[in-house]
Design a protein around this motif. Sequence first.
Motif, PDB file in Angstrom:
ATOM      1  N   SER A  91     -43.673  36.560  62.985  1.00 22.77           N
ATOM      2  CA  SER A  91     -43.482  36.473  61.537  1.00 22.77           C
ATOM      3  C   SER A  91     -43.741  35.060  61.052  1.00 22.77           C
ATOM      4  O   SER A  91     -43.682  34.098  61.822  1.00 22.77           O
ATOM      5  CB  SER A  91     -42.065  36.902  61.140  1.00 22.77           C
TER       6      SER A  91
ATOM      7  N   ASN B 164     -51.197  37.339  60.841  1.00 24.84           N
ATOM      8  CA  ASN B 164     -49.885  37.686  60.307  1.00 24.84           C
ATOM      9  C   ASN B 164     -49.575  36.644  59.234  1.00 24.84           C
ATOM     10  O   ASN B 164     -49.452  35.454  59.536  1.00 24.84           O
ATOM     11  CB  ASN B 164     -48.863  37.647  61.440  1.00 24.84           C
TER      12      ASN B 164
ATOM     13  N   LYS C  10     -45.756  35.157  52.721  1.00 26.63           N
ATOM     14  CA  LYS C  10     -45.837  35.842  51.432  1.00 26.63           C
ATOM     15  C   LYS C  10     -46.669  35.085  50.407  1.00 26.63           C
ATOM     16  O   LYS C  10     -46.939  35.614  49.323  1.00 26.63           O
ATOM     17  CB  LYS C  10     -44.435  36.121  50.901  1.00 26.63           C
TER      18      LYS C  10
ATOM     19  N   TYR D 248     -56.291  44.788  54.869  1.00 24.27           N
ATOM     20  CA  TYR D 248     -54.964  44.371  54.411  1.00 24.27           C
ATOM     21  C   TYR D 248     -54.759  44.877  52.992  1.00 24.27           C
ATOM     22  O   TYR D 248     -55.713  45.090  52.243  1.00 24.27           O
ATOM     23  CB  TYR D 248     -54.862  42.841  54.354  1.00 24.27           C
TER      24      TYR D 248
ATOM     25  N   LEU E 231     -44.984  40.162  48.451  1.00 28.52           N
ATOM     26  CA  LEU E 231     -45.040  40.700  49.812  1.00 28.52           C
ATOM     27  C   LEU E 231     -46.160  40.072  50.638  1.00 28.52           C
ATOM     28  O   LEU E 231     -46.228  40.296  51.857  1.00 28.52           O
ATOM     29  CB  LEU E 231     -45.228  42.218  49.783  1.00 28.52           C
TER      30      LEU E 231
ATOM     31  N   ARG F  36     -50.365  42.428  54.051  1.00 21.20           N
ATOM     32  CA  ARG F  36     -49.856  43.261  55.145  1.00 21.20           C
ATOM     33  C   ARG F  36     -51.013  44.028  55.780  1.00 21.20           C
ATOM     34  O   ARG F  36     -51.856  44.580  55.085  1.00 21.20           O
ATOM     35  CB  ARG F  36     -48.790  44.225  54.619  1.00 21.20           C
TER      36      ARG F  36
ATOM     37  N   ASP G  31     -49.396  47.186  60.539  1.00 17.94           N
ATOM     38  CA  ASP G  31     -47.974  47.264  60.209  1.00 17.94           C
ATOM     39  C   ASP G  31     -47.638  48.392  59.244  1.00 17.94           C
ATOM     40  O   ASP G  31     -46.516  48.897  59.246  1.00 17.94           O
ATOM     41  CB  ASP G  31     -47.517  45.929  59.608  1.00 17.94           C
TER      42      ASP G  31
END
Lengths: 115, 114
Positions: free
Chosen positions: A3, A104, A107, B35, B41, B44, B59
């Motif tokens: 993360s 990854n 935000k 993505y 957010l 992702r 994910d």
Amino acid sequence: GNSVTQMEGPVTLSEEAFLTINCTYTATGYPSLFWYVQYPGEGLQLLLKATKADDKGSNKGFEATYRKETTSFHLEKGSVQVSDSAVYFCALSDLESNSGYALNFGKGTSLLVTP
Amino acid sequence: DVKVTQSSRYLVKRTGEKVFLECVQDMDHENMFWYRQDPGLGLRLIYFSYDVKMKEKGDIPEGYSVSREKKERFSLILESASTNQTSMYLCASSLSGQPNTEAFFGQGTRLTVV
């Protein structure tokens, strides 16, 4: 799992101010670290990257140092310009994870630089 | 100049429609990714592919599927569009072989499901 956590925005600065955007990560392996930038109405583009501890990535006056001991990759610029207004994303890739080359992302942090 | 091209910048579709988002890259990259980007957010990962005919779930794969029949093309499919799939969709590609390989992104497709 992996993360990325980056500081909340929006960040508003005056032109020529000093910029820091904090980014920390957790990873099971030994990740590569990236900063991407998204200008209004555009896709993401790579700003800088670092592969191993103590590496410093730099581009367009921006810098970030891979700090393994603090699991951080903070973005800095000594003097921002109006044209730096954009959204900045910290990201990692970890070839030892299930997602491999996939990035990854944090935000995102919106930066507005005023004249 | 390297390029990742998404077929549409803006799309409006009705609930229940089957939607295809197309992505083409001209860099002979092995890796391709989809993505979605939503406010607050970030990005992702939906699906990714490291080779032709190969796909892996990211994910948030629910409600999506993908197709990679040719190396340069990676399609995202919404089998039955729903309003919660209203979002910005970003395609990316990268080379295999290096841990710090750069991903190149398309301009994005802003999909609205009504």
